[in-house]
Design an enzyme around this catalytic site. Structure first.
Site, PDB file in Angstrom:
ATOM      1  CG  ASN A  11      -1.764   1.193   1.378  1.00 22.66           C
ATOM      2  OD1 ASN A  11      -1.834   2.016   0.461  1.00 22.66           O
ATOM      3  ND2 ASN A  11      -2.420   1.335   2.520  1.00 22.66           N
ATOM      4  CE  LYS A  13      -0.405   3.376   4.622  1.00 16.80           C
ATOM      5  NZ  LYS A  13      -0.382   3.505   6.066  1.00 16.80           N
ATOM      6  CG  HIS A  98      -6.141   2.070   5.087  1.00 19.04           C
ATOM      7  ND1 HIS A  98      -5.686   3.068   5.903  1.00 19.04           N
ATOM      8  CD2 HIS A  98      -5.128   1.171   4.980  1.00 19.04           C
ATOM      9  CE1 HIS A  98      -4.429   2.793   6.261  1.00 19.04           C
ATOM     10  NE2 HIS A  98      -4.078   1.641   5.720  1.00 19.04           N
ATOM     11  CD  GLU A 100      -3.229   5.709   6.553  1.00 23.88           C
ATOM     12  OE1 GLU A 100      -3.148   5.692   5.312  1.00 23.88           O
ATOM     13  OE2 GLU A 100      -2.388   5.182   7.311  1.00 23.88           O
ATOM     14  CD  GLU A 170      -3.750  -2.385   7.385  1.00 24.75           C
ATOM     15  OE1 GLU A 170      -2.618  -2.651   6.978  1.00 24.75           O
ATOM     16  OE2 GLU A 170      -4.371  -1.377   7.047  1.00 24.75           O
ATOM     17  N   GLY A 176       2.178   2.589  10.725  1.00 21.31           N
ATOM     18  CA  GLY A 176       3.138   3.674  10.539  1.00 21.31           C
ATOM     19  C   GLY A 176       3.864   4.094  11.807  1.00 21.31           C
ATOM     20  CB  SER A 216       4.835  -1.366  12.173  1.00 16.53           C
ATOM     21  OG  SER A 216       4.471  -0.007  12.355  1.00 16.53           O
ATOM     22  N   GLY A 238       4.730   1.436   4.798  1.00 19.29           N
ATOM     23  CA  GLY A 238       6.070   2.037   4.704  1.00 19.29           C
ATOM     24  C   GLY A 238       7.104   1.146   4.032  1.00 19.29           C
TER      25      GLY A 238
HETATM   26  P1  PGA Z   1       2.545   0.515   7.664  1.00 17.67           P
HETATM   27  O1  PGA Z   1       1.087   0.700   7.005  1.00 17.67           O
HETATM   28  O2  PGA Z   1       3.094  -0.778   7.154  1.00 17.67           O
HETATM   29  O3  PGA Z   1       3.324   1.712   7.233  1.00 17.67           O
HETATM   30  O4  PGA Z   1       2.329   0.473   9.165  1.00 17.67           O
HETATM   31  C1  PGA Z   1       0.232  -0.389   6.827  1.00 17.67           C
HETATM   32  C2  PGA Z   1      -1.066   0.052   6.215  1.00 17.67           C
HETATM   33  O5  PGA Z   1      -1.573   1.136   6.536  1.00 17.67           O
HETATM   34  O6  PGA Z   1      -1.642  -0.666   5.371  1.00 17.67           O
END
Ligand code: PGA
Length: 262
Positions: A11, A13, A98, A100, A170, A176, A216, A238
């Site tokens: 992802n 983003k 998601h 976000e 998640e 993140g 993460s 990330g």
């Molecule tokens: P992250 O994000 O690996 O940066 O923690 C995961 C996600 O939001 O799908």
């Protein structure tokens, strides 16, 4: 149950630029090539780059995904992107719900459900994200929140559609932050999701749903997460922006699959 391949999603983003995205996708294709019998992969680039990244993915076996879609079919919805438009571009999977979208854009369980139905009607596969915040976890509400999100999103969905759904657990506090859930905690959450699916539907139909972990995930912690059978892949944010890290996660997933097969 016959072990199945793990699914790794990248992802991206709202990151990168066109040239960087193409370069990243090319590196991922190269890393995936020797592994394509033992791991499934999908990339979720930003909307404007979908077509270019789709061209790079070509027949590599890596699927093209999108990060969101509208709940509406078409019309006066400035800034929105419809599921049909995504299909038109060769997208086969879309992230829905998601954190976000839920937290920054205040998307409700009801809207998440409408998007999920629209995506499926358009022929897309859905990567449904669920997960509790740190506060909800501390308050002992993690399981209840995930259950509410799951039931809210799947409301009205027939059992025969489950094969088009992947669930990504998640936890919001892990996204993140560099603070992944422990493999044991993630596996327990996955067990609860699986049990809920079986309760809502039946065992054979819910067995079609792969449950991934996200939050993460990186090259270092992927092997210990994949050591748990309940964890059937990862949605990576990330670390999906760095080709070497993403390649390493793909490799760990392939190794875990071979181990599961015995
Ligand atoms: P992250 O994000 O690996 O940066 O923690 C995961 C996600 O939001 O799908």
């Amino acid at each position: 149950m016959h072990p199945r391949r793990l699914l790794i999603g990248g992802n991206w983003k709202m990151n990168g630029d066109l040239a960087g995205g193409v370069e990243l996708a090319e590196a991922v294709v190269a890393a995936f090539d020797p592994l394509n019998e033992s791991v499934d992969a999908v990339l979720f680039p930003p909307f404007p780059y979908l077509q270019a990244i789709g061209r790079v993915l070509g027949h590599s076996g890596i699927r093209l995904g999108a990060q969101d879609c509208s709940s509406e079919a078409n019309g006066a919805f400035t800034g929105d992107v419809s599921a049909e438009m995504l299909v038109d571009l060769g997208v086969s999977q879309v992230i829905i719900g998601h954190s976000e979208r839920r937290h920054i854009h205040k998307e409700s369980d009801a809207l998440t459900c409408e998007k999920l139905h629209m995506a499926l009607e358009s022929g897309l596969q859905v990567m449904l994200c669920v997960g509790e915040t740190g506060e909800e976890r501390t308050a002992g509400q993690a399981t209840a929140v995930v259950q509410r999100q799951l039931r809210g999103a799947l409301n009205g969905l027939k059992a025969d559609k489950l094969a088009s759904i992947t669930v990504a657990y998640e936890p919001v506090w892990a996204i993140g932050t560099g603070k992944s859930a422990t493999p044991k905690d993630a596996a327990e959450a996955h067990d609860a999701i699986r049990a809920d699916l079986e309760h809502l539907y039946d065992r054979p139909s819910s067995a079609a749903v792969r449950i991934l972990y996200g939050g993460s995930v990186n090259a270092a912690n992927a092997p210990s997460l994949f050591a748990h059978l309940e964890i059937e892949g990862a949605l990576v944010g990330g670390a999906s922006l760095k080709s070497a890290d993403f390649a390493s996660i793909l490799g760990s997933a392939a190794t875990a699959f071979k181990g599961r097969r015995g």
